[in-house]
Write an enzyme that holds these catalytic residues in place. Structure first.
Site, short mmCIF file in Angstrom:
data_model
loop_
_atom_site.label_atom_id
_atom_site.label_comp_id
_atom_site.label_asym_id
_atom_site.label_seq_id
_atom_site.Cartn_x
_atom_site.Cartn_y
_atom_site.Cartn_z
N SER A 96 0.98 -1.36 0.01
CA SER A 96 0.08 0.11 0.08
C SER A 96 1.11 0.90 0.20
O SER A 96 0.16 2.11 -0.53
CB SER A 96 -1.02 0.20 1.35
OG SER A 96 -1.80 -0.84 1.02
N SER A 126 -5.89 3.28 4.73
CA SER A 126 -5.50 1.74 3.18
C SER A 126 -6.53 1.37 2.68
O SER A 126 -6.35 -0.42 2.34
CB SER A 126 -4.68 1.98 3.62
OG SER A 126 -3.44 1.22 3.07
N LYS A 154 0.43 3.76 -2.36
CA LYS A 154 -1.07 4.84 -2.40
C LYS A 154 -0.51 5.91 -2.40
O LYS A 154 -0.92 7.08 -2.69
CB LYS A 154 -1.94 4.52 -1.54
CG LYS A 154 -2.77 3.11 -1.51
CD LYS A 154 -3.84 2.99 -0.45
CE LYS A 154 -4.85 1.67 -0.58
NZ LYS A 154 -4.08 0.35 -0.97
N LYS A 180 2.78 6.24 6.43
CA LYS A 180 1.92 4.77 5.60
C LYS A 180 2.52 3.86 5.59
O LYS A 180 3.61 4.00 5.71
CB LYS A 180 1.78 5.74 4.00
CG LYS A 180 0.82 4.57 3.26
CD LYS A 180 -0.67 4.79 3.65
CE LYS A 180 -1.47 4.15 2.57
NZ LYS A 180 -1.86 2.84 3.46
#
Length: 244
Positions: free
Chosen positions: A32, A87, A35, A192
């Site tokens: 992720s 997420s 992203k 993140k």
């Protein structure tokens, strides 16, 4: 014990210093953390107030994060919050559906190439596909660019909990960050997370440096304990660079 790590201190403009590195140029799937590029493409190409209708394809993505339902209408801004804080793969897919999946992913790769990330490639907008890969070094540079050029990203990545309301005033749900170190370690101002079977556990964190007006960007890829490993790295930084 993570497969790849980098720690960089930066003022976001001119000066950058690598504090620690391990296999920082090794190409690995990034889950992720992809992203972050999805967010960058959205911010540089789309209107945050644009309304998106959630489709069945959007909610068929892996994972339950986002609490999206077919037929709901959300702004690009709201989907950006859902994608980065929780997420949500559903939110990432919905955002990339604006232009169509192939075109959007092409925009992600074009931006990566323009930024000089020769060891970075995206196969999707969420990072679920192991064909979305990068290096710890490239991801640190991407985070530095986002922090410098797009303060909204810094704001969103620093949110621990957020009550999300639709543009019509209707309460959607409470977003809770997947970043467990946010609020636990005072220096942490955002980050993140990412995790898939192929990529293992990954984590990107931005911290306030002890030096004025400087930041530390830490990236850990393919860990079995990303939060524990990140704590060890931060503890080492606090001792090794206490003189600053």
């Amino acid at each position: 014990d993570a497969e790849a790590v980098i720690s960089v201190e930066t003022d976001l403009l001119l000066q950058k210093k690598v504090l620690f590195k391990k296999n920082e140029a090794k190409v690995l799937p990034i889950a992720s953390l992809a992203k972050l590029m999805t967010a960058l493409v959205i911010l540089e190409n789309y209107d945050l107030q644009q309304q998106i209708t959630i489709t069945k394809s959007d909610i068929l993505q892996n994972g339950e994060q986002g609490d999206l339902k077919t037929g709901q209408i959300l702004s690009v801004r709201n989907l950006l919050y859902i994608m980065l804080i929780e997420s949500s793969n559903d939110a990432a897919f919905a955002l990339s559906s604006i232009a169509g999946q192939d075109i959007f992913v092409a925009l992600m790769n074009m931006k990566a190439n323009n930024m000089g990330f020769l060891d970075t490639h995206f196969a999707d907008s969420s990072g679920l596909d192991p064909g979305s890969y990068s290096t710890a070094g490239d991801l640190a540079a991407l985070a530095e660019y986002l922090l410098n050029k797009h303060p909204l990203i810094r704001q969103i990545m620093g949110i621990r909990e957020y009550n999300l309301y639709l543009d019509n005033g209707e309460f959607h749900h409470k977003l809770i960050s997947t970043n467990k170190l946010l609020g636990e370690i005072p220096e942490v101002i955002g980050g993140k997370t990412g995790e898939t079977k192929e990529a293992g556990e990954s984590l990107l964190l931005v911290l306030n440096s002890s030096a004025k007006d400087r930041y530390i960007i830490n990236v850990i890829l393919n860990s079995k304990n990303r939060f524990g490993e990140m704590k060890k790295l931060i503890d080492w930084e606090n001792v090794a660079f206490l003189w600053q």
